[in-house]
Scaffold this active site. Structure first.
Site, PDB file in Angstrom:
ATOM      1  CD  GLU A 177      -0.752   0.701   3.634  1.00 32.17           C
ATOM      2  OE1 GLU A 177      -1.138   1.852   3.363  1.00 32.17           O
ATOM      3  OE2 GLU A 177      -0.781   0.220   4.770  1.00 32.17           O
ATOM      4  CE  LYS A 215      -2.979   2.279  11.690  1.00 33.03           C
ATOM      5  NZ  LYS A 215      -3.205   1.627  10.405  1.00 33.03           N
TER       6      LYS A 215
HETATM    7  N1  PSU Z   1       0.143   0.567   8.758  1.00 33.97           N
HETATM    8  C1  PSU Z   1       1.194   1.339   9.160  1.00 33.97           C
HETATM    9  N2  PSU Z   1       1.056   2.693   9.008  1.00 33.97           N
HETATM   10  C2  PSU Z   1      -0.044   3.267   8.409  1.00 33.97           C
HETATM   11  C3  PSU Z   1      -1.127   2.442   7.982  1.00 33.97           C
HETATM   12  C4  PSU Z   1      -0.961   1.102   8.193  1.00 33.97           C
HETATM   13  O1  PSU Z   1       2.190   0.815   9.664  1.00 33.97           O
HETATM   14  O2  PSU Z   1      -0.090   4.483   8.246  1.00 33.97           O
HETATM   15  C5  PSU Z   1      -2.361   3.035   7.298  1.00 33.97           C
HETATM   16  C6  PSU Z   1      -2.990   1.972   6.398  1.00 33.97           C
HETATM   17  O3  PSU Z   1      -3.020   2.492   5.095  1.00 33.97           O
HETATM   18  C7  PSU Z   1      -4.385   1.762   6.941  1.00 33.97           C
HETATM   19  C8  PSU Z   1      -4.687   3.143   7.475  1.00 33.97           C
HETATM   20  O4  PSU Z   1      -5.279   1.334   5.969  1.00 33.97           O
HETATM   21  O5  PSU Z   1      -3.439   3.480   8.119  1.00 33.97           O
HETATM   22  C9  PSU Z   1      -5.900   3.166   8.385  1.00 33.97           C
HETATM   23  O6  PSU Z   1      -6.381   4.465   8.446  1.00 33.97           O
HETATM   24  P1  PSU Z   1      -7.860   4.789   9.036  1.00 33.97           P
HETATM   25  O7  PSU Z   1      -7.762   4.416  10.506  1.00 33.97           O
HETATM   26  O8  PSU Z   1      -8.056   6.268   8.837  1.00 33.97           O
HETATM   27  O9  PSU Z   1      -8.830   3.932   8.306  1.00 33.97           O
END
Ligand code: PSU
Ligand code: MN
Length: 301
Positions: A22, A154
């Site tokens: 990604e 996360k």
């Molecule tokens: N994993 C990481 N760092 C990130 C992300 C994932 O180590 O920044 C990103 C991914 O792209 C994931 C997003 O889909 O954070 C989730 O964001 P939100 O909580 O706004 O959906």
């Protein structure tokens, strides 16, 4: 509409292993210029594992599966790159602009290009203290039959609630050498996975069965962060609590929340959470390549 790079298209045609990566983690999840180094290093890790990397994102209005170095560089270093979940994909396409894809949007594009293995850092999920803020990553994981390698969700999130939501969405949660869901920066959460595998061959066997059954959801292969860089849960907990309090005070909302929290935790841990994040991203790329190779080998047999 979706442009697959010649290298990736060729690998897919030959049924060679391909791993999607990604771009939101590059554009919004890591500081410059480290983000670019990490993006290129992840591609390198996939390639040295014997698979073809396919970084996913939108450049100049074109959704891409597999990018040239200059395109990865552009998404990592340019200003004004949008953070795209699935719902947002039409915006940069209609306007001819750039966007980095989250787990959700990467799943959408990679699946349609024919890629079935994907490596990321940590998936999005249910936010702490605001159970209405649920990442669309979960929705997309529930309806995309893709093997996704991650270090759990996360840990700035509510992991127990995220785990329940994955169950409801119909996502198989697999521990890679562990019985517990990893907690992103740290190895243990106390939350059990559905099933454990201990090597790439076992993961590939489970994935082929999942895929061949035609099950609608993803298989989440959860690898703990490498021990040399993993943090202890108690040392990162305080930093996360402070970051959440700051986000609330400053009124951070919507898609800004996750990047804000990752940045604040990195500051509070003196950069150690950043090193853990980078290490787990590279590790997940390696694991995904090994599993993709094992899948291709078994499919060919
Ligand atoms: N994993 C990481 N760092 C990130 C992300 C994932 O180590 O920044 C990103 C991914 O792209 C994931 C997003 O889909 O954070 C989730 O964001 P939100 O909580 O706004 O959906
Ligand atoms: Mn969110």
């Amino acid at each position: 509409m979706i442009r697959t790079s010649p290298t990736v298209a060729d690998a897919l045609a030959r049924r060679s292993p391909v791993v999607a990566l990604e771009s939101t983690v590059l554009a919004h999840g890591l500081p410059r210029p480290r983000n670019l180094q990490v993006g290129l290093a992840m591609e390198e890790a996939v390639a040295s594992g014997g698979a073809v990397p396919a970084t996913v994102g939108v450049v100049a209005g074109v959704p891409r599966v597999g990018m040239e170095r200059a395109e990865v560089e552009h998404l990592a270093m340019a200003d004004g790159v949008l953070k795209l979940s699935t719902r947002d994909l039409a915006v940069p396409v209609a306007r001819g602009t750039d966007g980095a894809t989250t787990v959700a949007a990467t799943l959408w594009l990679a699946m349609r290009a024919g890629v079935r293995v994907f490596a990321t850092g940590g998936i999005g999920g249910v936010h702490r203290g605001d159970e209405r803020d649920v990442s669309a990553d979960l929705t997309e994981l529930g309806r995309t039959p893709m093997l996704v390698v991650c270090a759990g969700a996360k840990s700035v999130l509510d992991l127990a609630a995220t785990r329940e939501a994955l169950e409801t969405a119909g996502v198989l949660v697999v521990g890679f050498g562990t019985d517990e869901l990893p907690a992103f920066y740290s190895a243990r959460s106390g939350i059990p996975v559905d099933v454990r595998v201990d090597d790439a061959a076992q993961a590939a066997g489970l994935w082929r069965a999942h895929r061949d059954l035609g099950l609608p959801g993803a298989m989440l292969l959860c690898a703990p962060p490498p021990v040399e860089h993993a943090l202890q849960a108690d040392e990162v907990d305080g930093a996360i609590a402070d970051a959440l309090a700051r986000a609330r005070r400053e009124g951070i909302r919507g898609k800004e929340v996750t990047p804000f929290l990752l940045r604040a935790v990195a500051e509070a841990t003196g950069g150690r959470s950043l090193e853990a994040n980078v290490a787990l991203l590279l590790n997940n790329a390696r694991v995904a390549a090994a599993v993709a190779v094992a899948v291709a080998r078994a499919d060919g047999a």
